[in-house]
Design an enzyme around this catalytic site. Sequence first.
Site, PDB file in Angstrom:
ATOM      1  N   SER A  41       0.791  -1.237   0.000  1.00 35.25           N
ATOM      2  CA  SER A  41       0.000   0.000   0.000  1.00 35.25           C
ATOM      3  C   SER A  41       0.821   1.283   0.000  1.00 35.25           C
ATOM      4  CB  SER A  41      -0.941   0.021   1.200  1.00 35.25           C
ATOM      5  OG  SER A  41      -2.020  -0.837   0.967  1.00 35.25           O
TER       6      SER A  41
ATOM      7  N   LYS B  86       0.430   3.361  -2.998  1.00 31.04           N
ATOM      8  CA  LYS B  86      -0.749   4.224  -3.193  1.00 31.04           C
ATOM      9  C   LYS B  86      -0.387   5.700  -3.134  1.00 31.04           C
ATOM     10  CE  LYS B  86      -3.830   0.657  -1.250  1.00 31.04           C
ATOM     11  NZ  LYS B  86      -4.430   0.144  -0.002  1.00 31.04           N
TER      12      LYS B  86
ATOM     13  N   TYR C 240      -3.370  -2.250 -10.386  1.00 27.86           N
ATOM     14  CA  TYR C 240      -3.214  -1.985  -8.946  1.00 27.86           C
ATOM     15  C   TYR C 240      -2.458  -3.137  -8.269  1.00 27.86           C
ATOM     16  CZ  TYR C 240      -4.631  -2.212  -4.047  1.00 27.86           C
ATOM     17  OH  TYR C 240      -4.619  -2.357  -2.678  1.00 27.86           O
TER      18      TYR C 240
ATOM     19  N   TYR D   2      -4.524   3.716   8.011  1.00 25.33           N
ATOM     20  CA  TYR D   2      -5.903   3.202   8.063  1.00 25.33           C
ATOM     21  C   TYR D   2      -6.553   3.523   9.387  1.00 25.33           C
ATOM     22  CZ  TYR D   2      -3.899   1.099   4.065  1.00 25.33           C
ATOM     23  OH  TYR D   2      -3.249   0.934   2.892  1.00 25.33           O
TER      24      TYR D   2
ATOM     25  N   VAL E 173       1.237  -3.834   3.677  1.00 22.41           N
ATOM     26  CA  VAL E 173       1.189  -5.142   4.332  1.00 22.41           C
ATOM     27  C   VAL E 173       2.432  -5.997   4.056  1.00 22.41           C
ATOM     28  CG1 VAL E 173      -1.316  -5.334   4.644  1.00 22.41           C
ATOM     29  CG2 VAL E 173      -0.277  -6.134   2.503  1.00 22.41           C
TER      30      VAL E 173
HETATM   31  O1  DON Z   1      -4.840  -4.835  -1.960  1.00 23.05           O
HETATM   32  C1  DON Z   1      -4.292  -5.291  -0.952  1.00 23.05           C
HETATM   33  O2  DON Z   1      -4.938  -5.798  -0.044  1.00 23.05           O
HETATM   34  C2  DON Z   1      -2.789  -5.205  -0.856  1.00 23.05           C
HETATM   35  N1  DON Z   1      -2.203  -5.266  -2.147  1.00 23.05           N
HETATM   36  C3  DON Z   1      -2.356  -3.928  -0.221  1.00 23.05           C
HETATM   37  C4  DON Z   1      -2.916  -3.707   1.169  1.00 23.05           C
HETATM   38  C5  DON Z   1      -2.012  -2.964   2.069  1.00 23.05           C
HETATM   39  O3  DON Z   1      -0.816  -2.921   1.916  1.00 23.05           O
HETATM   40  C6  DON Z   1      -2.644  -2.378   3.271  1.00 23.05           C
HETATM   41  N2  DON Z   1      -1.609  -1.805   4.121  1.00 23.05           N
HETATM   42  N3  DON Z   1      -1.286  -1.724   5.184  1.00 23.05           N
END
Ligand code: DON
Length: 353
Positions: A103, A106, A229, A281, A299
């Site tokens: 993320s 983003k 994405y 978040y 993540v």
């Molecule tokens: O779309 C997802 O769930 C992952 N590619 C990215 C989520 C993420 O990194 C949330 N972060 N803390």
Amino acid sequence: MKTMNMKTNAGLVLAAFLMCVGSRVSLAQTGTQRSPVAPTREQVQAVINDAYEKFKGTTEGKNADYIPALAQVDSKLFGIVVITTDGQVVSKGDIDHAFSIQSISKVFSLALAMEDVGSGQAFAKIGSEPTGRPFNSVEAVVDMPSHTGNPFVNAGAIATVSLIPAPTADAKWGKILNFYSKAAGEKLTLLEDVYKSEAATNTGNRALAALLLKYERIYADPLESVDVYTKQCSVGVTAKQLAVMGATLANFGVNPITGERVIKRENVPEILATMTMEGLYDGSGGWAWHVGLPAKSGVGGGIIAVVPGKGAIAVFAPPLDEAGNSVKAQKVIAYVADTLGLDLFSPRSVGLK
Ligand code: DON
């Protein structure tokens, strides 16, 4: 006692002078802007050494496992990198291990969308309201007036990707990877195993994209947008490359290592505001309260935090808390920010007691 104070004062004056000389040279070379109250290299190295020792034994949290490839990453990996806006690199631990950006991507896709369509359009088409919900929340898409929420939750991030203009999905992916590489100052590549693993399990993100279509809040083909994405989340970065990306934001859009302007200067405050409100978040409010720095987690175990005009810190340590934020990375950044007086809302951040 008096002599000691005089010596200390003389030492401080000399250090400040050296910092100024250093900054001037760097200013001329790269157009960087260093805050006059930035800590010295020695101070930063001592603090990150302390943080590393203090938190390396932390066993809280666990690797993300909803993307199977992430569960395989060695959960003991731990690296810390600070890069200042005048290009100094201070580090400790596993700083050259490539892991998936997840993320944190983003932030840079938002920056690219803002470059391409303007910040007004990005705000109108995505928004920037904290959801107070998990990053993959369906409820937030349904409940929030904008539906997209903000560019850092999955729904808003997929919509952000859809907003980036490109003739084909492949061209868009190339454009995104090239933009991230300019921010990192090095050519970045896709981690194929992470991409395959995530693409095979991302039904939730496909559902979010379909829901955005229902609300007319996605601006290109939904499934293609999810695929691009997913690729952007699977870009491999080291803690060092991430720190350069963060330092590019700290330096108001100019990469302090390459000297290249990557992000329009006027877009940086809005990106940092978004990171402050939504970067962690449903942990963002607590983070702003306790740490007071714009930050973004992924993540994959990375977090970057930006100290405008001074530099950025990137920490990589895979085990996550319930909200999906690296436990060790949060502890390290909180410790460094507190010890060096970096909280943006504190008088200490501008050199006052
Ligand atoms: O779309 C997802 O769930 C992952 N590619 C990215 C989520 C993420 O990194 C949330 N972060 N803390």
